[in-house]
Design an enzyme around this catalytic site. Structure first.
Site, PDB file in Angstrom:
ATOM      1  N   ARG A 185       8.372   2.398  -3.882  1.00  0.00           N
ATOM      2  CA  ARG A 185       8.034   0.996  -4.120  1.00  0.00           C
ATOM      3  C   ARG A 185       9.296   0.182  -4.406  1.00  0.00           C
ATOM      4  O   ARG A 185       9.461  -0.923  -3.900  1.00  0.00           O
ATOM      5  CB  ARG A 185       7.054   0.885  -5.298  1.00  0.00           C
ATOM      6  CG  ARG A 185       6.165  -0.332  -5.250  1.00  0.00           C
ATOM      7  CD  ARG A 185       5.073  -0.343  -6.322  1.00  0.00           C
ATOM      8  NE  ARG A 185       5.108   0.802  -7.186  1.00  0.00           N
ATOM      9  CZ  ARG A 185       4.365   1.896  -7.020  1.00  0.00           C
ATOM     10  NH1 ARG A 185       3.504   1.957  -6.049  1.00  0.00           N
ATOM     11  NH2 ARG A 185       4.485   2.925  -7.834  1.00  0.00           N
ATOM     12  N   ASP A 207       0.864  -1.171   0.000  1.00  0.00           N
ATOM     13  CA  ASP A 207       0.000   0.000   0.000  1.00  0.00           C
ATOM     14  C   ASP A 207       0.905   1.227   0.000  1.00  0.00           C
ATOM     15  O   ASP A 207       1.941   1.234   0.671  1.00  0.00           O
ATOM     16  CB  ASP A 207      -0.925   0.000   1.219  1.00  0.00           C
ATOM     17  CG  ASP A 207      -2.156   0.866   0.978  1.00  0.00           C
ATOM     18  OD1 ASP A 207      -2.685   0.853  -0.154  1.00  0.00           O
ATOM     19  OD2 ASP A 207      -2.601   1.565   1.903  1.00  0.00           O
TER      20      ASP A 207
HETATM   21  P1  IMP Z   1      -1.359   1.973  -4.338  1.00  0.00           P
HETATM   22  O1  IMP Z   1      -1.432   1.637  -2.887  1.00  0.00           O
HETATM   23  O2  IMP Z   1      -0.086   1.474  -4.991  1.00  0.00           O
HETATM   24  O3  IMP Z   1      -2.601   1.599  -5.082  1.00  0.00           O
HETATM   25  O4  IMP Z   1      -1.246   3.583  -4.429  1.00  0.00           O
HETATM   26  C1  IMP Z   1      -2.275   4.420  -3.960  1.00  0.00           C
HETATM   27  C2  IMP Z   1      -2.257   5.731  -4.727  1.00  0.00           C
HETATM   28  O5  IMP Z   1      -1.037   6.443  -4.463  1.00  0.00           O
HETATM   29  C3  IMP Z   1      -2.309   5.591  -6.244  1.00  0.00           C
HETATM   30  O6  IMP Z   1      -3.623   5.515  -6.706  1.00  0.00           O
HETATM   31  C4  IMP Z   1      -1.614   6.864  -6.713  1.00  0.00           C
HETATM   32  O7  IMP Z   1      -2.524   7.943  -6.704  1.00  0.00           O
HETATM   33  C5  IMP Z   1      -0.583   7.097  -5.630  1.00  0.00           C
HETATM   34  N1  IMP Z   1       0.710   6.500  -6.028  1.00  0.00           N
HETATM   35  C6  IMP Z   1       1.205   5.311  -5.627  1.00  0.00           C
HETATM   36  N2  IMP Z   1       2.409   5.087  -6.174  1.00  0.00           N
HETATM   37  C7  IMP Z   1       2.666   6.164  -6.950  1.00  0.00           C
HETATM   38  C8  IMP Z   1       3.774   6.507  -7.784  1.00  0.00           C
HETATM   39  O8  IMP Z   1       4.761   5.787  -7.950  1.00  0.00           O
HETATM   40  N3  IMP Z   1       3.676   7.690  -8.413  1.00  0.00           N
HETATM   41  C9  IMP Z   1       2.612   8.533  -8.279  1.00  0.00           C
HETATM   42  N4  IMP Z   1       1.559   8.249  -7.532  1.00  0.00           N
HETATM   43  C10 IMP Z   1       1.586   7.066  -6.859  1.00  0.00           C
END
Ligand code: IMP
Length: 191
Positions: free
Chosen positions: A177, A68
């Site tokens: 990440r 997350d």
């Molecule tokens: P998730 O937990 O990976 O789904 O990330 C949640 C939200 O954070 C995503 O929907 C993006 O809006 C933002 N986000 C996550 N990783 C990135 C990234 O590497 N670049 C830009 N926005 C990110």
């Protein structure tokens, strides 16, 4: 050992599989017949990552990991944080989310921000978490066309480009990440 990566992103899975070799076989959600949306209802990244990996372990019985991520802006007390995907509403629009951030920071000088990823790994019922952080700042206007989410307004410290101006390989080397995944891989290689 078989390990479920709680994602349907085939590219992410293949990339990680190539690094891990054949000692650990990664499976996607689709591979195990999980087609439903996994609940993410917790107030922080640690809780959400844990909720997702626990869901897979309890419902499907597989060792697994889930991640997350959130953008944490210092002057906004860590917002949007765990609400990053739906900051400007349930339609999860990156354009609207970036617009909301830029509006909120319009008269604020402190533009410090960071991306933070938490990975929750459950092996045979025991959980371990891995965190990856990249520090940077929110610039005033969107720049760049690659990437996703908040990439066009996030410039990592020590770089002249936003994440949306970098190629994926360069971004992954320093990204939240990428760093969390490197810790996970290091741990898995010790097993
Ligand atoms: P998730 O937990 O990976 O789904 O990330 C949640 C939200 O954070 C995503 O929907 C993006 O809006 C933002 N986000 C996550 N990783 C990135 C990234 O590497 N670049 C830009 N926005 C990110």
């Amino acid at each position: 050992m078989e390990l479920v990566f709680a994602t349907n992103n085939k590219h992410k899975l293949e990339e990680l599989q190539a690094i891990l070799g054949d000692k650990i076989i990664l499976k996607s959600l689709k591979d195990i017949g999980c087609n439903e949306e996994i609940p993410e209802e917790q107030p922080n990244l640690e809780g959400n990552a844990n909720q997702k990996s626990t869901y897979i372990f309890e419902k499907y019985g597989y060792s697994c990991f889930a991640d997350d991520t959130g953008l944490e802006i210092e002057a906004l007390n860590g917002e949007p944080g765990v609400y990053s995907a739906r900051y400007a509403g349930e339609e999860k629009s990156s354009e609207a989310n970036m617009g909301k951030v830029l509006n909120k920071l319009a008269k604020i000088n402190n533009r410090k921000a960071r991306f933070r990823t938490v990975i929750s790994l459950i092996i045979d019922g025991d959980e371990k978490q891995f965190e990856g952080i990249v520090e940077g700042e929110i610039i005033e206007k969107r720049r760049g066309g690659s990437g996703f989410g908040y990439d066009p307004i996030f410039q990592p410290n020590g770089f002249e480009e936003t994440f949306a101006e970098m190629n994926l390989e360069d971004k992954n080397k320093i990204s939240h990440r990428g760093r969390a995944v490197q810790k996970l891989i290091h741990y898995l290689q010790t097993l």
